[in-house]
Scaffold this motif. Structure first.
Motif, PDB file in Angstrom:
ATOM      1  N   PHE A  49       0.848  -1.197  -0.028  1.00  0.00           N
ATOM      2  CA  PHE A  49      -0.063  -0.037  -0.058  1.00  0.00           C
ATOM      3  C   PHE A  49       0.896   1.198   0.137  1.00  0.00           C
ATOM      4  O   PHE A  49       0.448   2.248  -0.699  1.00  0.00           O
ATOM      5  CB  PHE A  49      -0.801  -0.052   1.199  1.00  0.00           C
ATOM      6  CG  PHE A  49      -1.792   1.142   1.470  1.00  0.00           C
ATOM      7  CD1 PHE A  49      -2.730   1.869   0.451  1.00  0.00           C
ATOM      8  CD2 PHE A  49      -1.262   2.238   2.401  1.00  0.00           C
ATOM      9  CE1 PHE A  49      -3.387   2.855   0.511  1.00  0.00           C
ATOM     10  CE2 PHE A  49      -2.004   3.396   2.413  1.00  0.00           C
ATOM     11  CZ  PHE A  49      -2.923   3.776   1.298  1.00  0.00           C
ATOM     12  N   GLU A  83     -10.777  10.789   0.950  1.00  0.00           N
ATOM     13  CA  GLU A  83     -11.806  10.687   0.003  1.00  0.00           C
ATOM     14  C   GLU A  83     -11.379  10.180  -1.412  1.00  0.00           C
ATOM     15  O   GLU A  83     -12.137   9.365  -2.196  1.00  0.00           O
ATOM     16  CB  GLU A  83     -12.640  12.150  -0.176  1.00  0.00           C
ATOM     17  CG  GLU A  83     -13.356  12.492   1.292  1.00  0.00           C
ATOM     18  CD  GLU A  83     -14.036  13.753   1.233  1.00  0.00           C
ATOM     19  OE1 GLU A  83     -13.805  14.544  -0.069  1.00  0.00           O
ATOM     20  OE2 GLU A  83     -14.429  14.167   1.989  1.00  0.00           O
ATOM     21  N   GLU A  86     -10.476   6.656  -1.415  1.00  0.00           N
ATOM     22  CA  GLU A  86     -11.668   5.748  -1.262  1.00  0.00           C
ATOM     23  C   GLU A  86     -12.460   5.638  -2.736  1.00  0.00           C
ATOM     24  O   GLU A  86     -12.903   4.889  -3.088  1.00  0.00           O
ATOM     25  CB  GLU A  86     -12.574   6.331  -0.364  1.00  0.00           C
ATOM     26  CG  GLU A  86     -11.988   5.880   1.240  1.00  0.00           C
ATOM     27  CD  GLU A  86     -12.728   6.409   2.528  1.00  0.00           C
ATOM     28  OE1 GLU A  86     -13.690   7.225   2.123  1.00  0.00           O
ATOM     29  OE2 GLU A  86     -12.417   6.097   3.358  1.00  0.00           O
ATOM     30  N   SER A  87     -12.452   6.845  -3.400  1.00  0.00           N
ATOM     31  CA  SER A  87     -12.992   6.979  -4.500  1.00  0.00           C
ATOM     32  C   SER A  87     -12.500   6.542  -5.829  1.00  0.00           C
ATOM     33  O   SER A  87     -12.935   6.031  -6.710  1.00  0.00           O
ATOM     34  CB  SER A  87     -13.183   8.522  -4.957  1.00  0.00           C
ATOM     35  OG  SER A  87     -11.987   9.186  -5.422  1.00  0.00           O
ATOM     36  N   ARG A  88     -11.069   6.009  -5.262  1.00  0.00           N
ATOM     37  CA  ARG A  88     -10.501   5.403  -6.249  1.00  0.00           C
ATOM     38  C   ARG A  88     -10.217   3.763  -6.127  1.00  0.00           C
ATOM     39  O   ARG A  88      -9.267   2.902  -6.549  1.00  0.00           O
ATOM     40  CB  ARG A  88      -9.144   5.651  -6.798  1.00  0.00           C
ATOM     41  CG  ARG A  88      -9.142   7.291  -7.416  1.00  0.00           C
ATOM     42  CD  ARG A  88      -7.823   7.604  -8.094  1.00  0.00           C
ATOM     43  NE  ARG A  88      -8.081   9.212  -8.371  1.00  0.00           N
ATOM     44  CZ  ARG A  88      -7.079   9.552  -8.682  1.00  0.00           C
ATOM     45  NH1 ARG A  88      -5.938   9.024  -8.898  1.00  0.00           N
ATOM     46  NH2 ARG A  88      -7.217  10.959  -9.251  1.00  0.00           N
ATOM     47  N   GLY A  89     -10.943   3.240  -5.215  1.00  0.00           N
ATOM     48  CA  GLY A  89     -11.094   1.711  -4.751  1.00  0.00           C
ATOM     49  C   GLY A  89      -9.944   1.329  -3.592  1.00  0.00           C
ATOM     50  O   GLY A  89      -9.928   0.199  -3.572  1.00  0.00           O
ATOM     51  N   PHE A  90      -9.449   2.576  -3.025  1.00  0.00           N
ATOM     52  CA  PHE A  90      -8.350   2.123  -1.899  1.00  0.00           C
ATOM     53  C   PHE A  90      -9.144   1.763  -0.677  1.00  0.00           C
ATOM     54  O   PHE A  90     -10.090   2.449  -0.451  1.00  0.00           O
ATOM     55  CB  PHE A  90      -7.257   3.168  -1.686  1.00  0.00           C
ATOM     56  CG  PHE A  90      -6.278   3.462  -2.698  1.00  0.00           C
ATOM     57  CD1 PHE A  90      -5.059   2.697  -2.536  1.00  0.00           C
ATOM     58  CD2 PHE A  90      -6.484   4.180  -3.831  1.00  0.00           C
ATOM     59  CE1 PHE A  90      -4.104   2.973  -3.705  1.00  0.00           C
ATOM     60  CE2 PHE A  90      -5.506   4.419  -4.992  1.00  0.00           C
ATOM     61  CZ  PHE A  90      -4.252   3.819  -4.554  1.00  0.00           C
ATOM     62  N   ASP A  91      -8.749   0.542  -0.101  1.00  0.00           N
ATOM     63  CA  ASP A  91      -9.526   0.127   1.133  1.00  0.00           C
ATOM     64  C   ASP A  91      -8.437   0.482   2.226  1.00  0.00           C
ATOM     65  O   ASP A  91      -7.788  -0.203   2.536  1.00  0.00           O
ATOM     66  CB  ASP A  91      -9.847  -1.224   1.238  1.00  0.00           C
ATOM     67  CG  ASP A  91     -10.814  -1.593   2.110  1.00  0.00           C
ATOM     68  OD1 ASP A  91     -11.240  -0.698   2.858  1.00  0.00           O
ATOM     69  OD2 ASP A  91     -10.834  -2.864   2.734  1.00  0.00           O
ATOM     70  N   ILE A  92      -8.345   1.607   3.191  1.00  0.00           N
ATOM     71  CA  ILE A  92      -7.317   1.895   3.941  1.00  0.00           C
ATOM     72  C   ILE A  92      -8.180   2.664   5.055  1.00  0.00           C
ATOM     73  O   ILE A  92      -9.029   3.515   5.036  1.00  0.00           O
ATOM     74  CB  ILE A  92      -6.404   2.794   3.413  1.00  0.00           C
ATOM     75  CG1 ILE A  92      -5.352   3.198   4.513  1.00  0.00           C
ATOM     76  CG2 ILE A  92      -6.901   4.113   2.889  1.00  0.00           C
ATOM     77  CD1 ILE A  92      -4.467   2.030   4.392  1.00  0.00           C
ATOM     78  N   ASP A  93      -7.668   2.256   6.168  1.00  0.00           N
ATOM     79  CA  ASP A  93      -8.035   2.697   7.622  1.00  0.00           C
ATOM     80  C   ASP A  93      -7.347   4.084   7.859  1.00  0.00           C
ATOM     81  O   ASP A  93      -6.113   4.176   7.466  1.00  0.00           O
ATOM     82  CB  ASP A  93      -8.440   1.796   8.912  1.00  0.00           C
ATOM     83  CG  ASP A  93      -7.138   1.203   9.069  1.00  0.00           C
ATOM     84  OD1 ASP A  93      -6.197   1.858   9.289  1.00  0.00           O
ATOM     85  OD2 ASP A  93      -6.849   0.023   9.048  1.00  0.00           O
ATOM     86  N   SER A  94      -7.714   4.733   8.725  1.00  0.00           N
ATOM     87  CA  SER A  94      -6.957   6.061   8.929  1.00  0.00           C
ATOM     88  C   SER A  94      -5.569   5.861   9.703  1.00  0.00           C
ATOM     89  O   SER A  94      -4.601   6.506   9.332  1.00  0.00           O
ATOM     90  CB  SER A  94      -7.804   7.022  10.010  1.00  0.00           C
ATOM     91  OG  SER A  94      -7.208   8.086  10.109  1.00  0.00           O
ATOM     92  N   ASN A  96      -3.435   3.118   9.161  1.00  0.00           N
ATOM     93  CA  ASN A  96      -2.754   2.520   8.064  1.00  0.00           C
ATOM     94  C   ASN A  96      -2.177   3.853   7.024  1.00  0.00           C
ATOM     95  O   ASN A  96      -1.178   3.841   6.824  1.00  0.00           O
ATOM     96  CB  ASN A  96      -3.167   1.307   7.314  1.00  0.00           C
ATOM     97  CG  ASN A  96      -3.220   0.264   8.128  1.00  0.00           C
ATOM     98  OD1 ASN A  96      -2.268   0.018   9.097  1.00  0.00           O
ATOM     99  ND2 ASN A  96      -3.805  -0.674   8.120  1.00  0.00           N
TER     100      ASN A  96
END
Length: 122
Positions: A49, A83, A86-94, A96
């Motif tokens: 990532f 934002e 997330e709009s580009r498909g990244f699945d990440i928490d704050s 990380n």
């Protein structure tokens, strides 16, 4: 005096750079204790990532500079970055994301300042 690419002086310089790089150490971003823990940098494994974020930041910077938005320094607020990811498909928490941002800041890929602790929110 210029060093030629295959000269003995250039070879010596390459060896010196490798020697210094192999000995380089850093304090991990997640070191929360008061004990300063130093780790070797060379050979450090980097989460995929972090590299994906680096590509995203580089591409975003190029786009913002081409449109002259935020010229000369592209600036993204933390929420705006989250934002866009997330709009580009990244699945990440704050958490990380914060670790990745700190890593890229330390590598010189991006500059990051916590606006509340640095007084940049005024």
């Amino acid at each position: 005096n210029t060093l030629l690419p295959n000269s003995a002086g250039m070879s010596e310089l390459r060896l010196k750079i490798m020697s210094v790089a192999e000995k380089a150490e850093a304090t991990p971003a997640d070191a929360k204790s008061k004990v300063t823990k130093r780790v070797k940098i060379m050979g450090e494994k980097v989460p995929a990532f972090f590299l994906e974020l680096e590509r995203f930041v580089t591409e975003t910077q190029k786009q913002l500079l081409e449109t002259n938005k935020y010229y000369p320094f592209p600036i993204l607020e933390h929420e705006e970055l989250l934002e866009q990811l997330e709009s580009r498909g990244f699945d990440i928490d704050s958490e990380n994301l914060d670790n990745a941002i700190t890593f890229l800041h330390e590598c010189g890929v991006m500059l990051h300042y916590n606006s509340y602790t640095q007084g940049l929110n005024k």
